[in-house]
Design a protein around this motif. Structure first.
Motif, mmCIF file in Angstrom:
data_model
loop_
_atom_site.group_PDB
_atom_site.id
_atom_site.type_symbol
_atom_site.label_atom_id
_atom_site.label_comp_id
_atom_site.label_asym_id
_atom_site.label_seq_id
_atom_site.Cartn_x
_atom_site.Cartn_y
_atom_site.Cartn_z
ATOM 1 N N GLY A 259 3.083 -0.413 -7.933
ATOM 2 C CA GLY A 259 1.655 -0.167 -8.068
ATOM 3 C C GLY A 259 1.351 0.719 -9.261
ATOM 4 O O GLY A 259 2.155 1.553 -9.662
ATOM 5 N N GLN A 260 0.190 0.555 -9.830
ATOM 6 C CA GLN A 260 -0.237 1.382 -10.945
ATOM 7 C C GLN A 260 -1.689 1.772 -10.754
ATOM 8 O O GLN A 260 -2.396 1.178 -9.937
ATOM 9 C CB GLN A 260 -0.062 0.640 -12.268
ATOM 10 C CG GLN A 260 -0.780 -0.698 -12.326
ATOM 11 C CD GLN A 260 -0.412 -1.469 -13.574
ATOM 12 O OE1 GLN A 260 -0.870 -1.141 -14.660
ATOM 13 N NE2 GLN A 260 0.423 -2.491 -13.415
ATOM 14 N N ALA A 261 -2.131 2.769 -11.509
ATOM 15 C CA ALA A 261 -3.499 3.258 -11.374
ATOM 16 C C ALA A 261 -4.455 2.385 -12.176
ATOM 17 O O ALA A 261 -4.348 2.279 -13.394
ATOM 18 C CB ALA A 261 -3.584 4.704 -11.854
ATOM 19 N N LEU A 262 -5.387 1.750 -11.482
ATOM 20 C CA LEU A 262 -6.440 0.962 -12.112
ATOM 21 C C LEU A 262 -7.777 1.363 -11.502
ATOM 22 O O LEU A 262 -7.858 1.625 -10.298
ATOM 23 C CB LEU A 262 -6.190 -0.531 -11.925
ATOM 24 C CG LEU A 262 -4.991 -1.095 -12.696
ATOM 25 C CD1 LEU A 262 -4.639 -2.487 -12.190
ATOM 26 C CD2 LEU A 262 -5.265 -1.114 -14.196
ATOM 27 N N CYS A 263 -8.820 1.363 -12.318
ATOM 28 C CA CYS A 263 -10.091 1.940 -11.882
ATOM 29 C C CYS A 263 -11.288 1.108 -12.336
ATOM 30 O O CYS A 263 -11.151 0.056 -12.952
ATOM 31 C CB CYS A 263 -10.230 3.353 -12.449
ATOM 32 S SG CYS A 263 -8.974 4.519 -11.861
ATOM 33 N N GLY B 132 -5.788 10.368 -2.544
ATOM 34 C CA GLY B 132 -4.902 10.817 -3.612
ATOM 35 C C GLY B 132 -3.544 10.180 -3.532
ATOM 36 O O GLY B 132 -2.811 10.102 -4.528
ATOM 37 N N ILE B 133 -3.166 9.713 -2.344
ATOM 38 C CA ILE B 133 -1.896 9.015 -2.164
ATOM 39 C C ILE B 133 -1.920 7.681 -2.895
ATOM 40 O O ILE B 133 -0.897 7.192 -3.374
ATOM 41 C CB ILE B 133 -1.615 8.780 -0.660
ATOM 42 C CG1 ILE B 133 -1.475 10.113 0.077
ATOM 43 C CG2 ILE B 133 -0.372 7.924 -0.440
ATOM 44 C CD1 ILE B 133 -1.364 9.968 1.584
ATOM 45 N N LEU B 134 -3.112 7.092 -2.983
ATOM 46 C CA LEU B 134 -3.279 5.769 -3.571
ATOM 47 C C LEU B 134 -3.657 5.900 -5.044
ATOM 48 O O LEU B 134 -4.599 6.614 -5.384
ATOM 49 C CB LEU B 134 -4.379 5.005 -2.821
ATOM 50 C CG LEU B 134 -4.080 4.719 -1.355
ATOM 51 C CD1 LEU B 134 -5.360 4.429 -0.588
ATOM 52 C CD2 LEU B 134 -3.113 3.550 -1.233
ATOM 53 N N PRO B 135 -2.954 5.225 -5.945
ATOM 54 C CA PRO B 135 -3.238 5.375 -7.374
ATOM 55 C C PRO B 135 -4.527 4.660 -7.785
ATOM 56 O O PRO B 135 -4.828 3.570 -7.322
ATOM 57 C CB PRO B 135 -2.024 4.706 -8.038
ATOM 58 C CG PRO B 135 -1.569 3.689 -7.042
ATOM 59 C CD PRO B 135 -1.832 4.301 -5.687
ATOM 60 N N GLY B 136 -5.299 5.310 -8.650
ATOM 61 C CA GLY B 136 -6.523 4.694 -9.147
ATOM 62 C C GLY B 136 -7.578 4.557 -8.075
ATOM 63 O O GLY B 136 -7.667 5.348 -7.133
ATOM 64 N N GLN B 137 -8.407 3.524 -8.207
ATOM 65 C CA GLN B 137 -9.485 3.280 -7.247
ATOM 66 C C GLN B 137 -8.926 2.636 -5.979
ATOM 67 O O GLN B 137 -7.960 1.862 -6.035
ATOM 68 C CB GLN B 137 -10.525 2.349 -7.869
ATOM 69 C CG GLN B 137 -11.962 2.741 -7.637
ATOM 70 C CD GLN B 137 -12.437 3.805 -8.595
ATOM 71 O OE1 GLN B 137 -12.209 3.709 -9.791
ATOM 72 N NE2 GLN B 137 -13.117 4.817 -8.077
ATOM 73 N N SER C 7 0.836 -1.204 0.000
ATOM 74 C CA SER C 7 0.000 0.000 0.000
ATOM 75 C C SER C 7 0.869 1.252 0.000
ATOM 76 O O SER C 7 1.850 1.350 0.734
ATOM 77 C CB SER C 7 -0.914 0.034 1.232
ATOM 78 O OG SER C 7 -1.590 1.277 1.319
ATOM 79 N N GLU C 8 0.466 2.225 -0.814
ATOM 80 C CA GLU C 8 1.172 3.497 -0.867
ATOM 81 C C GLU C 8 1.065 4.279 0.435
ATOM 82 O O GLU C 8 1.862 5.197 0.672
ATOM 83 C CB GLU C 8 0.650 4.335 -2.035
ATOM 84 C CG GLU C 8 1.118 3.882 -3.408
ATOM 85 C CD GLU C 8 0.435 2.618 -3.902
ATOM 86 O OE1 GLU C 8 0.904 2.032 -4.894
ATOM 87 O OE2 GLU C 8 -0.591 2.216 -3.298
ATOM 88 N N LEU C 9 0.096 3.940 1.286
ATOM 89 C CA LEU C 9 0.036 4.597 2.602
ATOM 90 C C LEU C 9 1.269 4.242 3.418
ATOM 91 O O LEU C 9 1.745 5.039 4.230
ATOM 92 C CB LEU C 9 -1.230 4.179 3.349
ATOM 93 C CG LEU C 9 -2.564 4.627 2.755
ATOM 94 C CD1 LEU C 9 -3.717 4.264 3.686
ATOM 95 C CD2 LEU C 9 -2.566 6.131 2.475
ATOM 96 N N SER C 10 1.789 3.047 3.219
ATOM 97 C CA SER C 10 3.033 2.662 3.871
ATOM 98 C C SER C 10 4.214 3.390 3.230
ATOM 99 O O SER C 10 5.103 3.893 3.925
ATOM 100 C CB SER C 10 3.233 1.143 3.771
ATOM 101 O OG SER C 10 4.426 0.744 4.400
ATOM 102 N N LYS D 33 5.264 -1.745 2.362
ATOM 103 C CA LYS D 33 5.698 -0.868 1.283
ATOM 104 C C LYS D 33 5.526 -1.624 -0.033
ATOM 105 O O LYS D 33 5.790 -2.822 -0.111
ATOM 106 C CB LYS D 33 7.155 -0.454 1.474
ATOM 107 C CG LYS D 33 7.374 0.506 2.629
ATOM 108 C CD LYS D 33 8.835 0.955 2.706
ATOM 109 C CE LYS D 33 9.042 1.981 3.801
ATOM 110 N NZ LYS D 33 10.453 2.427 3.863
ATOM 111 N N THR D 34 5.080 -0.933 -1.060
ATOM 112 C CA THR D 34 4.753 -1.631 -2.304
ATOM 113 C C THR D 34 5.943 -2.401 -2.868
ATOM 114 O O THR D 34 5.803 -3.553 -3.291
ATOM 115 C CB THR D 34 4.205 -0.655 -3.351
ATOM 116 O OG1 THR D 34 5.117 0.438 -3.505
ATOM 117 C CG2 THR D 34 2.848 -0.122 -2.932
#
Length: 291
Positions: free
Chosen positions: A225-229, A202-207, A152-155, A171-172
């Motif tokens: 990680g990448q942005a997926l929605c 907003g810290i987390l990419p995509g949904q 997780s990007e929060l980490s 950490k991712t």
């Protein structure tokens, strides 16, 4: 007459052996813990223990604070207890519990295990059943609520307490390099991805579901990680259902399939002490399929 009696006793012994076979549903918690470690009836992390959650449900508690490697023995104890011999298991995980289960199968799923009797002591360990061994465990499937196998990007951003050993594992880059995510010992991971994010998403990419983004909860492979929605978002590639490649070409890890994508953005990350959030969707699926 003696032959008849002997044959009858052998037949009864065979029936007894068959009767001892059972299915169990194991629930593996994520970060924060809460249940009593070693007590398979302690469902504090999830919600009321009286809630239906699959056949012969067991809470596989670990502290949700220390590293995956240091806490992993507790998961192996539970799998040894309930998923060896004639017994089979369904497994449900939440968040870092997905990382824990993936790590367990990749690193220990090919190891030799003593068959156990499904009767645990206060430490969560069971006695040997018949003195024989088997390779790995008898697992029908894993269902992951907001799986954090991809971190997780929060980490990454330090949004969680960075002094926690588990947060470093989440950490991712660390989570994705921790073990071979494709090596599930042929056990299917069915992924359930929540999308009810919040203002800091907003810290987390995509949904995302406030804590884990689709790239992880959807079991998507790759080094980062990448942005997926959801399909309704025109500015982001879609996370696809099932095992199909995602829009844009990214793929899922082997034996990972997206069973639920939160198109309505209705489910967040948290149980709230009552089997809520994305956990509620997995619980329903488990009740319907873990019999």
């Amino acid at each position: 007459m003696r032959i008849v009696i002997t044959t009858f006793l052998l037949a009864m012994a065979g029936l007894s052996s068959v009767a001892s076979a059972a299915n169990y549903t194991l629930w593996i918690n994520g970060r924060g813990g809460g249940g009593v470690v070693g007590d398979y009836t302690s469902f504090t992390y999830w919600g009321p223990a009286s809630t239906a959650a699959g056949v012969n449900k067991k809470a596989v508690n670990w502290d949700g604070y220390n590293s995956i490697a240091s806490e992993n023995g507790k998961i192996r104890d539970a799998l040894d207890c309930f998923c060896t011999g004639n017994n089979w298991c369904y497994v449900a995980t939440h968040s870092a519990g997905d990382l824990m289960m993936g790590y367990t199968l990749a690193n220990y799923g090919g190891s030799t295990r003593m068959k156990k009797n499904a009767v645990s002591n206060s430490s969560g360990q069971c006695g040997n059943s018949d003195g024989t061994t088997q390779v790995g465990w008898n697992i029908k499937w894993v269902r992951a609520a907001s799986g954090a196998g991809g971190g997780s990007e929060l980490s990454d951003a330090g949004s969680w307490a960075m002094s926690e050993p588990l947060v470093k594992d989440l950490k991712t880059s660390t989570a994705r390099a921790m073990y071979n995510h494709n090596d599930t010992r042929n056990v299917w991971f069915y992924m359930y991805a929540g999308a009810k994010g919040t203002f800091y998403s907003g810290i987390l990419p995509g949904q995302d579901d406030e804590a884990v983004a689709y790239h992880s909860s959807g079991g998507v492979a790759g080094s980062g990680g990448q942005a997926l929605c959801n399909p309704s978002d025109w500015f982001c590639n879609d996370l696809t259902l099932g095992t199909a490649a995602n829009e844009g070409g990214s793929v899922k890890w082997a034996y990972h399939s997206v069973s639920f994508r939160d198109d309505a953005e209705a489910y967040n990350h948290y149980a709230n002490g009552n089997w809520q959030g994305i956990i509620s969707v997995v619980r329903t699926a488990v009740v319907n399929n873990a019999t």
